[in-house]
Write a protein that holds these residues in place. Structure first.
Motif, PDB file in Angstrom:
ATOM      1  N   SER A 306       0.833  -1.202   0.000  1.00 51.38           N
ATOM      2  CA  SER A 306       0.000   0.000   0.000  1.00 51.38           C
ATOM      3  C   SER A 306       0.873   1.260   0.000  1.00 51.38           C
ATOM      4  O   SER A 306       0.412   2.331  -0.360  1.00 51.38           O
ATOM      5  CB  SER A 306      -1.003  -0.010   1.154  1.00 51.38           C
ATOM      6  OG  SER A 306      -0.350   0.131   2.373  1.00 51.38           O
ATOM      7  N   SER A 310       0.456   1.958  -4.554  1.00 46.22           N
ATOM      8  CA  SER A 310      -0.795   2.709  -4.532  1.00 46.22           C
ATOM      9  C   SER A 310      -0.663   4.054  -5.224  1.00 46.22           C
ATOM     10  O   SER A 310      -1.648   4.712  -5.513  1.00 46.22           O
ATOM     11  CB  SER A 310      -1.201   2.961  -3.085  1.00 46.22           C
ATOM     12  OG  SER A 310      -0.205   3.754  -2.464  1.00 46.22           O
ATOM     13  N   GLY A 311       0.574   4.480  -5.487  1.00 49.60           N
ATOM     14  CA  GLY A 311       0.780   5.821  -6.001  1.00 49.60           C
ATOM     15  C   GLY A 311       1.200   6.768  -4.901  1.00 49.60           C
ATOM     16  O   GLY A 311       1.339   7.962  -5.133  1.00 49.60           O
ATOM     17  N   PHE A 316       1.589   6.396  -9.780  1.00 49.25           N
ATOM     18  CA  PHE A 316       0.834   5.185 -10.080  1.00 49.25           C
ATOM     19  C   PHE A 316       0.880   4.853 -11.564  1.00 49.25           C
ATOM     20  O   PHE A 316       1.046   3.703 -11.955  1.00 49.25           O
ATOM     21  CB  PHE A 316      -0.616   5.366  -9.623  1.00 49.25           C
ATOM     22  CG  PHE A 316      -1.452   4.135  -9.778  1.00 49.25           C
ATOM     23  CD1 PHE A 316      -1.316   3.090  -8.884  1.00 49.25           C
ATOM     24  CD2 PHE A 316      -2.353   4.019 -10.812  1.00 49.25           C
ATOM     25  CE1 PHE A 316      -2.077   1.943  -9.024  1.00 49.25           C
ATOM     26  CE2 PHE A 316      -3.113   2.878 -10.955  1.00 49.25           C
ATOM     27  CZ  PHE A 316      -2.981   1.842 -10.056  1.00 49.25           C
ATOM     28  N   GLN A 324      -0.139  -1.999 -11.442  1.00 48.91           N
ATOM     29  CA  GLN A 324      -1.307  -1.120 -11.337  1.00 48.91           C
ATOM     30  C   GLN A 324      -2.551  -1.939 -11.008  1.00 48.91           C
ATOM     31  O   GLN A 324      -3.415  -1.499 -10.249  1.00 48.91           O
ATOM     32  CB  GLN A 324      -1.528  -0.365 -12.647  1.00 48.91           C
ATOM     33  CG  GLN A 324      -0.478   0.699 -12.905  1.00 48.91           C
ATOM     34  CD  GLN A 324      -0.847   1.611 -14.076  1.00 48.91           C
ATOM     35  OE1 GLN A 324      -2.016   1.764 -14.406  1.00 48.91           O
ATOM     36  NE2 GLN A 324       0.159   2.190 -14.697  1.00 48.91           N
ATOM     37  N   GLY A 327      -2.582  -2.572  -7.463  1.00 51.86           N
ATOM     38  CA  GLY A 327      -2.921  -1.310  -6.812  1.00 51.86           C
ATOM     39  C   GLY A 327      -4.411  -1.020  -6.855  1.00 51.86           C
ATOM     40  O   GLY A 327      -4.994  -0.560  -5.870  1.00 51.86           O
ATOM     41  N   GLU A 328      -5.027  -1.316  -7.980  1.00 48.25           N
ATOM     42  CA  GLU A 328      -6.458  -1.016  -8.126  1.00 48.25           C
ATOM     43  C   GLU A 328      -7.313  -1.796  -7.130  1.00 48.25           C
ATOM     44  O   GLU A 328      -8.418  -1.393  -6.795  1.00 48.25           O
ATOM     45  CB  GLU A 328      -6.945  -1.334  -9.551  1.00 48.25           C
ATOM     46  CG  GLU A 328      -6.359  -0.446 -10.635  1.00 48.25           C
ATOM     47  CD  GLU A 328      -6.974   0.950 -10.697  1.00 48.25           C
ATOM     48  OE1 GLU A 328      -7.897   1.224  -9.904  1.00 48.25           O
ATOM     49  OE2 GLU A 328      -6.510   1.751 -11.522  1.00 48.25           O
ATOM     50  N   THR A 333      -5.328   3.014  -2.926  1.00 49.03           N
ATOM     51  CA  THR A 333      -5.073   3.597  -4.246  1.00 49.03           C
ATOM     52  C   THR A 333      -6.210   4.554  -4.622  1.00 49.03           C
ATOM     53  O   THR A 333      -5.972   5.661  -5.102  1.00 49.03           O
ATOM     54  CB  THR A 333      -4.973   2.469  -5.286  1.00 49.03           C
ATOM     55  OG1 THR A 333      -4.028   1.517  -4.814  1.00 49.03           O
ATOM     56  CG2 THR A 333      -4.548   3.002  -6.634  1.00 49.03           C
ATOM     57  N   HIS A 334      -7.430   4.099  -4.359  1.00 47.95           N
ATOM     58  CA  HIS A 334      -8.585   4.916  -4.727  1.00 47.95           C
ATOM     59  C   HIS A 334      -8.722   6.108  -3.792  1.00 47.95           C
ATOM     60  O   HIS A 334      -9.079   7.195  -4.205  1.00 47.95           O
ATOM     61  CB  HIS A 334      -9.853   4.057  -4.713  1.00 47.95           C
ATOM     62  CG  HIS A 334      -9.762   2.919  -5.682  1.00 47.95           C
ATOM     63  ND1 HIS A 334      -9.989   3.072  -7.028  1.00 47.95           N
ATOM     64  CD2 HIS A 334      -9.406   1.631  -5.515  1.00 47.95           C
ATOM     65  CE1 HIS A 334      -9.801   1.922  -7.643  1.00 47.95           C
ATOM     66  NE2 HIS A 334      -9.451   1.028  -6.745  1.00 47.95           N
ATOM     67  N   ARG A 337      -6.393   8.941  -4.703  1.00 47.05           N
ATOM     68  CA  ARG A 337      -6.914   9.768  -5.796  1.00 47.05           C
ATOM     69  C   ARG A 337      -7.999  10.704  -5.277  1.00 47.05           C
ATOM     70  O   ARG A 337      -8.067  11.861  -5.675  1.00 47.05           O
ATOM     71  CB  ARG A 337      -7.519   8.879  -6.879  1.00 47.05           C
ATOM     72  CG  ARG A 337      -6.467   8.087  -7.616  1.00 47.05           C
ATOM     73  CD  ARG A 337      -7.133   7.237  -8.683  1.00 47.05           C
ATOM     74  NE  ARG A 337      -6.236   6.178  -9.097  1.00 47.05           N
ATOM     75  CZ  ARG A 337      -6.640   5.005  -9.556  1.00 47.05           C
ATOM     76  NH1 ARG A 337      -7.931   4.736  -9.661  1.00 47.05           N
ATOM     77  NH2 ARG A 337      -5.765   4.100  -9.917  1.00 47.05           N
ATOM     78  N   ASP A 355     -13.790   6.005  -8.223  1.00 46.50           N
ATOM     79  CA  ASP A 355     -13.028   5.637  -7.034  1.00 46.50           C
ATOM     80  C   ASP A 355     -13.934   5.399  -5.829  1.00 46.50           C
ATOM     81  O   ASP A 355     -13.685   4.504  -5.030  1.00 46.50           O
ATOM     82  CB  ASP A 355     -12.005   6.728  -6.719  1.00 46.50           C
ATOM     83  CG  ASP A 355     -10.901   6.776  -7.768  1.00 46.50           C
ATOM     84  OD1 ASP A 355     -10.369   5.697  -8.094  1.00 46.50           O
ATOM     85  OD2 ASP A 355     -10.608   7.868  -8.266  1.00 46.50           O
TER      86      ASP A 355
END
Lengths: 379, 311
Positions: A306, A310-311, A316, A324, A327-328, A333-334, A337, A355
């Motif tokens: 995480s 996750s970015g 990301f 990715q 991650g999704e 991750t969401h 964003r 998201d």
């Protein structure tokens, strides 16, 4: 002085090894975790992100305009994924985070380049994440010196050092490229994940370890009631943590905040879904492991990806596609964003749609799994 | 129909295995309302598992019947509401005070007039002045009082006690049993597992579990007289050696030293007499005594369970 006994040291050592072997999850963690992390992060992490998504609105459909797009793609830093019909549509894409670069080619581009007039291409870059923005602007800045040169021969050819067109770069959302604007909202996601998953990962195992589960099960309380009752206090913990982090983000780091009531509402929906999702995940872990120690280890096993996939630490969009995909699946991750989108980009409920749905789906799936794992008996 | 009304527990053919280990085998139990039934048997015989099956904490592999007049396999929630269960290991929250623990139990049972109920329970059990103490800081006897208060707070009709007095001093044990009897007088049905013979004798009925099977049922007198056991007690010097020798003799089922005396038991009076005769000399004298429950149970434990199935 007391005599140091080798036999006693060996006795303790043998005992430790015996216990280590009994604890299968620890055993697996020692062998499997380093291997998985090495492979996972070794291949996934890339500080030189490539294939970042972009969109181009070309009002000019001439040969030179096509050549600019082709050159951009050849850099391998940028993938032109969309060719939207209008700037408005492209604006929405960059605000939602679908693209990191929005390129606008003016109507008379080819003509003016051929005539030798000065002309400009507009490049809007999502600068939320300074690392990704740096890669994008480097690729875009190099464009005039490479693109269309070979298409220009004869009178249209320029003397060296005089590019055929200019790129005007607009860095959006974080124009000064301040790292803390990106990292501090990200830290909110990390702090919530770590504390909430870890705290609730022991919720059930603690009762089993201390023997209180037997009394609890002998009462008429159902597993669903127990789960909700155990998790609700931690929702409050999560909300307090969020408030503290946001206040400090504003006071110490001057991170921009949501600008409207609707913006705050959208962010709040995201925060609540994320908090409950993390709690449910922790609770699920708690039903899967046998001791509090194992719960800690499994939580740690979740925290690593995480951070990396996750970015949060690395862009990301710069991760390989398989990374990715991992991650999704993770709620963080969401949420990253959502929180960055809300604070830096002024995203509204509509922009966060996918998201928020992902967070909701994660929550429902995990809660269903947890209830299937919880029992009213000691079997 | 009237018979069914008075049986608090009426369960037949109870079976439970963990993996390939059969822990409870074909146990059938019938307990009348307001009776105290003691469960005896060696460690690992299946006492705890049986209690857990009856209160819905474990799902039986097979078996049918009623607990408090309700199908014990399908109506576990309703049964839990009217059953109190005191676990073998202290299972309340050690990081909460006595009052907080009781308050939690009262809430989870949705008891009306919660505060009054908790205050009443504290008063009755003499926990009133300790209500702000953490449960984890209590000694064994006080923990046991608290556990009993918690198990009976919702005024259950059935009380299941799993070795409730293990590690508790004799005075506290006596008080505990007086409380149990007082509650049984009010109509509470009690099923209690124990290792103490004096506690077994305080029960109206006794069941003996061995190797997952309920092999003997009845009152203490019925079990002693039904065992057909003959016991002699001899007093004199050199008890240790005599006990060890007697154990190996033909006709002796068990021999055990008690201070300066040795107790020998056997199924056949004549065979037993022949075995002990050589030791009757000098200061050593044998007297026939009534076998105690302990004699009977020691003898039950030392015989293979198949003997009992054959009978």
């Amino acid at each position: 002085m007391k005599r140091l006994s080798l036999a006693r040291i060996v006795a303790v050592m043998v005992k430790e090894f015996t216990q280590l072997r009994r604890d299968r999850i620890t055993y697996a963690m020692i062998l499997v975790m380093p291997l998985m992390q090495l492979l996972l992060f070794g291949y996934a992490i890339n500080t030189d992100p490539r294939h970042l998504p972009a969109a181009v609105v070309a009002h000019d459909h001439g040969r030179l305009a096509d050549a600019v797009v082709a050159t951009l793609e050849r850099t391998s830093y940028i993938d032109v994924r969309y060719l939207p019909a209008s700037e408005g549509e492209m604006d929405r894409m960059i605000r939602r985070g679908d693209i990191l670069l929005a390129l606008t080619i003016p109507p008379d581009f080819s003509q003016r380049v051929l005539k030798g007039d000065r002309t400009q291409i507009l490049a809007e870059i999502d600068a939320t994440d300074p690392i990704a923005a740096g890669a994008v602007s480097a690729a875009v800045a190099a464009l005039p010196s490479y693109a269309v040169q070979q298409d220009l021969r004869g009178p249209a050819a320029r003397p060296a050092g005089s590019p055929p067109f200019e790129v005007v770069v607009h860095r959006l959302y974080n124009p000064e490229g301040i790292t803390s604007y990106n990292i501090v909202p990200g830290l909110l996601a990390i702090i919530l994940s770590m504390t909430l998953v870890m705290m609730t990962s022991m919720a059930v195992t603690r009762e089993v370890e201390r023997g209180t589960m037997e009394s609890l099960l002998a009462t008429p309380a159902t597993p669903f009631e127990v789960m909700i009752g155990k998790l609700l206090p931690y929702v409050a913990v999560g909300i307090i943590q969020t408030a503290v982090v946001l206040i400090l983000a504003r006071v110490l780091f001057s991170v921009p905040m949501a600008q409207s009531l609707a913006g705050w509402f959208a962010l709040s929906v995201g925060i609540v879904l994320f908090i409950i999702g993390n709690l449910a995940l922790g609770y699920l872990i708690s039903t899967l492991v046998r001791s509090q120690l194992q719960a800690m280890q499994v939580s740690m096993f979740y925290i690593m990806p995480s951070l990396f996939l996750s970015g949060f630490m690395f862009p990301f969009r710069g991760l390989p596609l398989w990374a990715q995909a991992i991650g999704e699946v993770m709620p963080i991750t969401h949420f990253l964003r959502i929180v960055r989108g809300s604070l830096l980009k002024g995203q509204m409920l509509g922009d966060m749609g996918p998201d928020l749905l992902a967070l909701g789906a994660f929550l429902i799936a995990v809660a269903a799994l947890t209830l299937a794992r919880s029992r009213t008996t000691l079997d | 129909m009237t018979e069914r009304m008075t049986a608090a527990i009426d369960v037949k053919g109870l079976n439970k295995s963990f993996g390939d280990k059969r822990v409870v085998r074909d146990v059938s139990i019938r307990v009348e309302e307001g009776r105290i039934t003691g469960f005896l048997g060696p460690n690992g015989a299946g006492k705890t598992t049986t209690l857990r099956l009856l209160c819905g904490l474990l799902t039986p592999d097979s078996g049918e019947g009623r607990v408090l007049g309700m199908d014990f396999r399908t109506r576990t929630e309703a049964i839990k509401r009217e059953t109190g269960y005191m676990t073998q290991r202290f299972s309340l929250y050690e990081d909460m005070t006595i009052e907080e623990n009781l308050d939690f139990i009262a809430r989870v049972h949705e008891l009306p007039e919660r505060r009054e109920r908790v205050a009443g329970a504290l008063e009755r059990l003499g926990l009133h002045y300790r209500r702000d103490q953490l449960a984890g800081a209590l000694s064994g006897g006080w923990k046991q009082r608290l556990a009993l208060a918690a198990a009976t707070l919702h005024e259950p009709r059935l009380l299941l006690l799993d070795e409730p007095t293990a590690g508790v001093d004799p005075k506290a044990r006596r008080e505990f049993w007086d409380k149990i009897h007082a509650m049984a007088d009010q109509g509470l049905t009690v099923l209690v597992s124990t290792h103490y013979m004096d506690e077994a004798e305080r029960c109206h009925d006794i069941g003996y579990i061995l190797d997952g099977r309920l092999i003997v049922r009845g009152t203490a007198e019925e079990i002693v007289s039904g065992s057909g056991l003959v016991t002699f007690s001899g007093e004199g010097p050199d008890i240790g050696r005599i006990t060890r020798e007697l154990e190996k003799q033909e006709g002796v089922l068990s021999a055990s030293a008690f201070g300066t005396a040795v107790r020998v038991s056997g199924a056949d009076r004549d065979a037993l007499r022949r075995a002990i005769a050589p030791y009757e000399r000098g200061p050593f004298a044998w007297v026939e005594v009534t076998p105690s429950l302990e004699d009977v149970f020691i003898q039950l434990t030392s015989r293979p369970p198949d003997d009992w199935l054959a009978q």
